[in-house]
Motif scaffolding. Sequence first.
Motif, PDB file in Angstrom:
ATOM      1  N   ALA A 288      60.617  -2.780 -67.605  1.00  0.00           N
ATOM      2  CA  ALA A 288      61.602  -2.537 -66.550  1.00  0.00           C
ATOM      3  C   ALA A 288      62.928  -3.249 -66.816  1.00  0.00           C
ATOM      4  N   PHE A 289      62.905  -4.297 -67.644  1.00  0.00           N
ATOM      5  CA  PHE A 289      64.147  -5.018 -67.950  1.00  0.00           C
ATOM      6  C   PHE A 289      65.074  -4.153 -68.789  1.00  0.00           C
ATOM      7  N   SER A 290      66.374  -4.362 -68.624  1.00  0.00           N
ATOM      8  CA  SER A 290      67.397  -3.698 -69.435  1.00  0.00           C
ATOM      9  C   SER A 290      68.221  -4.758 -70.159  1.00  0.00           C
ATOM     10  N   SER A 291      68.925  -4.349 -71.203  1.00  0.00           N
ATOM     11  CA  SER A 291      69.550  -5.305 -72.111  1.00  0.00           C
ATOM     12  C   SER A 291      70.913  -5.783 -71.617  1.00  0.00           C
ATOM     13  N   THR A 292      70.968  -7.045 -71.184  1.00  0.00           N
ATOM     14  CA  THR A 292      72.248  -7.658 -70.827  1.00  0.00           C
ATOM     15  C   THR A 292      73.163  -7.748 -72.045  1.00  0.00           C
ATOM     16  N   ALA A 293      72.591  -8.098 -73.199  1.00  0.00           N
ATOM     17  CA  ALA A 293      73.385  -8.346 -74.401  1.00  0.00           C
ATOM     18  C   ALA A 293      74.079  -7.094 -74.923  1.00  0.00           C
ATOM     19  N   ILE A 294      73.513  -5.921 -74.660  1.00  0.00           N
ATOM     20  CA  ILE A 294      74.093  -4.687 -75.187  1.00  0.00           C
ATOM     21  C   ILE A 294      74.806  -3.885 -74.106  1.00  0.00           C
ATOM     22  N   VAL A 295      74.229  -3.839 -72.898  1.00  0.00           N
ATOM     23  CA  VAL A 295      74.775  -2.979 -71.842  1.00  0.00           C
ATOM     24  C   VAL A 295      76.146  -3.454 -71.380  1.00  0.00           C
ATOM     25  N   LEU A 296      76.288  -4.755 -71.086  1.00  0.00           N
ATOM     26  CA  LEU A 296      77.547  -5.229 -70.503  1.00  0.00           C
ATOM     27  C   LEU A 296      78.741  -5.142 -71.447  1.00  0.00           C
TER      28      LEU A 296
ATOM     29  N   MET B 139      64.950 -13.233 -62.414  1.00  0.00           N
ATOM     30  CA  MET B 139      63.507 -13.045 -62.271  1.00  0.00           C
ATOM     31  C   MET B 139      62.715 -13.316 -63.553  1.00  0.00           C
ATOM     32  N   ILE B 140      63.389 -13.637 -64.646  1.00  0.00           N
ATOM     33  CA  ILE B 140      62.665 -13.863 -65.904  1.00  0.00           C
ATOM     34  C   ILE B 140      61.629 -14.967 -65.753  1.00  0.00           C
ATOM     35  N   VAL B 141      62.066 -16.122 -65.233  1.00  0.00           N
ATOM     36  CA  VAL B 141      61.168 -17.283 -65.141  1.00  0.00           C
ATOM     37  C   VAL B 141      59.989 -17.016 -64.200  1.00  0.00           C
ATOM     38  N   PRO B 142      60.208 -16.511 -62.958  1.00  0.00           N
ATOM     39  CA  PRO B 142      59.052 -16.229 -62.099  1.00  0.00           C
ATOM     40  C   PRO B 142      58.050 -15.267 -62.724  1.00  0.00           C
TER      41      PRO B 142
ATOM     42  N   THR C 194      64.850  -9.152 -73.337  1.00  0.00           N
ATOM     43  CA  THR C 194      63.938  -9.877 -72.462  1.00  0.00           C
ATOM     44  C   THR C 194      62.543  -9.261 -72.486  1.00  0.00           C
ATOM     45  N   THR C 195      62.456  -7.960 -72.712  1.00  0.00           N
ATOM     46  CA  THR C 195      61.159  -7.293 -72.839  1.00  0.00           C
ATOM     47  C   THR C 195      60.328  -7.951 -73.930  1.00  0.00           C
ATOM     48  N   LEU C 196      60.986  -8.295 -75.042  1.00  0.00           N
ATOM     49  CA  LEU C 196      60.274  -8.940 -76.143  1.00  0.00           C
ATOM     50  C   LEU C 196      59.743 -10.312 -75.727  1.00  0.00           C
ATOM     51  N   ILE C 197      60.518 -11.028 -74.891  1.00  0.00           N
ATOM     52  CA  ILE C 197      60.074 -12.343 -74.405  1.00  0.00           C
ATOM     53  C   ILE C 197      58.843 -12.190 -73.516  1.00  0.00           C
ATOM     54  N   VAL C 198      58.899 -11.231 -72.592  1.00  0.00           N
ATOM     55  CA  VAL C 198      57.780 -11.028 -71.671  1.00  0.00           C
ATOM     56  C   VAL C 198      56.551 -10.528 -72.424  1.00  0.00           C
TER      57      VAL C 198
ATOM     58  N   GLN D  29      56.643  -3.517 -78.804  1.00  0.00           N
ATOM     59  CA  GLN D  29      57.789  -4.174 -79.440  1.00  0.00           C
ATOM     60  C   GLN D  29      58.603  -3.179 -80.263  1.00  0.00           C
ATOM     61  N   ILE D  30      57.915  -2.282 -80.961  1.00  0.00           N
ATOM     62  CA  ILE D  30      58.607  -1.241 -81.732  1.00  0.00           C
ATOM     63  C   ILE D  30      59.357  -0.308 -80.788  1.00  0.00           C
TER      64      ILE D  30
END
Length: 586
Positions: A140-148, A171-174, A351-355, A374-375
């Motif tokens: 469900a997460f989207s990329s802050t690093a690329i989108v913005l 919400m990453i930490v929770p 963030t998807t990769l982190i989760v 991941q792929i």
Amino acid sequence: MAGELSPSPILQDALVILGAAGIVIPVFARFKITPVIGFILIGILVGPFGLGALVYDYDWLQYITISDPEGLDPFAEFGIILLLFTIGLELSFNRLWQMRRLVFGLGAMELLVIGSSLAFVLAMMGQFWIGALALGFALAFSSTAIVLPISGTRSPVGRAALSMLLFEDIMIVPIVFILGALAPYAQSDGDSSIVTVLWQGGLVVIALLVLGRIALPRLFAQAARTKSPELFLAASLLVVIGASLATAATGLSPIVGALIAGLLIAETEYHGEVESIMEPFKGLALGIFLITVGMSIDLRSIWENLWPIVAAVVLVLVFKALVTGMLLRFMGARRSTAAETGILMASPSETTLIVLSAAGSAMLIQPGTAQFWQIVTAIGLTVTPLLAMLGRAIGRHVEPVPELTEEERGEPRVIIIGVGRVGMLVADMLKAHDRPYVAIDSDADLISEARKLGYLATFGDAARGDALSRLGIERSPAVVLTMDEPVLAQRLTHKLRKAYPDLLIVARARDSVHAADLYRAGASHAVPETLESSLQLSEAVLGDIGVPMGPVIASIHEKRDEFRDLIQKDAGLEHKPKLRTSSLQN
């Protein structure tokens, strides 16, 4: 040979990255394509699944491949931290407060609806419910690093994307803590750990806000007095790294500290200088992150599982785009904004990769399942720029924005950047004196409203691409910047003065300090709102108490010139910029 020096792996990796930046950025800029795709392709090429796999057969390949992909992870994380820091510089606490409905309304609905829906679908397909929950919210997460960097933060699309991405970052930490608590062998104190992080993190955030407002103006004032760019850079890095480490020490994400540091500096008069100094570092570090994304893509594994991977990518992208678009429409967004934002936000995130990693460590999903998604995530990140172009095209198709006719483009016109209250007033005055103009704005709602009221306005982002060239800025007698965005106004003024040295640039300023910044950036005239309101008050009271209007107007003009000279002196300007002679003068 004994005593022979072996090449440093760090220097080899630096050579590859800098060489990639030197090749990718100019080539892709020439074809007006975002370098995001180029960096990811470079990562695929030089990574362990590309040419890096042939190093043992061909020794010379070690000089053009990445020998230790994991060694780049800290630099990639630093790139994301700098990205959030610069986003904070573009915002302000007032603007963030104004966005609270979008952040905690739209952002919360987007994450919860998409995450729970994907979890339900994955559970129906046979995934154990805890693993399905982890995968659903990861995707469900989207990329802050690329989108913005693609959308910006000021257009309707950029504001909608920013609000959702900010909530996701919060919400990453929770989510990671909850996944740990749900692990089969998790300790029973998972809930208490979350509470500890929240109260400790809250105290750190409050401390940063209080200390930052007190210390940062003094810190940067001292750096500015030395007139040393190196010291200014050191102070900037000290602030962003210190704030990131402070939040990370309590268990919060370091990007929270980076965002707060940017917001605090945005409240000072040094934000423009800090942003310009940090920009090159952010771009390079972001490029490193994108290269690491490319290095995680195993083309052989993709080929062996081609159709399942393609199906997963397509289904995730389509589902997220549809849900995000419908939520935006529910929140009142225009059809074009909803369509473009939904498609842009469709891909998964870094963030998807982190989760996914956290879920794998907690034994909620199998290693093979984690590798598969991941792929899928890496492919989704790669196609995000293509999604942006597709979304822009579909948005314009579902709700076309009026374009200028060839006749309207023909003659030289004053260009008004921003078609809000101030921009419309400037247009009214130009019309009253028979001077042709055209207004440009990146807010489609404002453009449509201005068109209905009879103003000549067109859609476009003046800070990006060739929007002003299409309006004939080369022949324009003047450009008027009316937006209430200090950082953007200063940056755009500098860009215009560099490209058009003789152009008349008149800019709206918040106060005398901002006006001085605009003069330093190259403005011909910077008009502080506080000064003009004071002069209008003086004119009204003098006229109403019986002073003849002629002397009043003369004294108002004299006082305005006096203040302008003082502001230019504070800006370090002895002479006004040379102005282009207007072709519209009688």
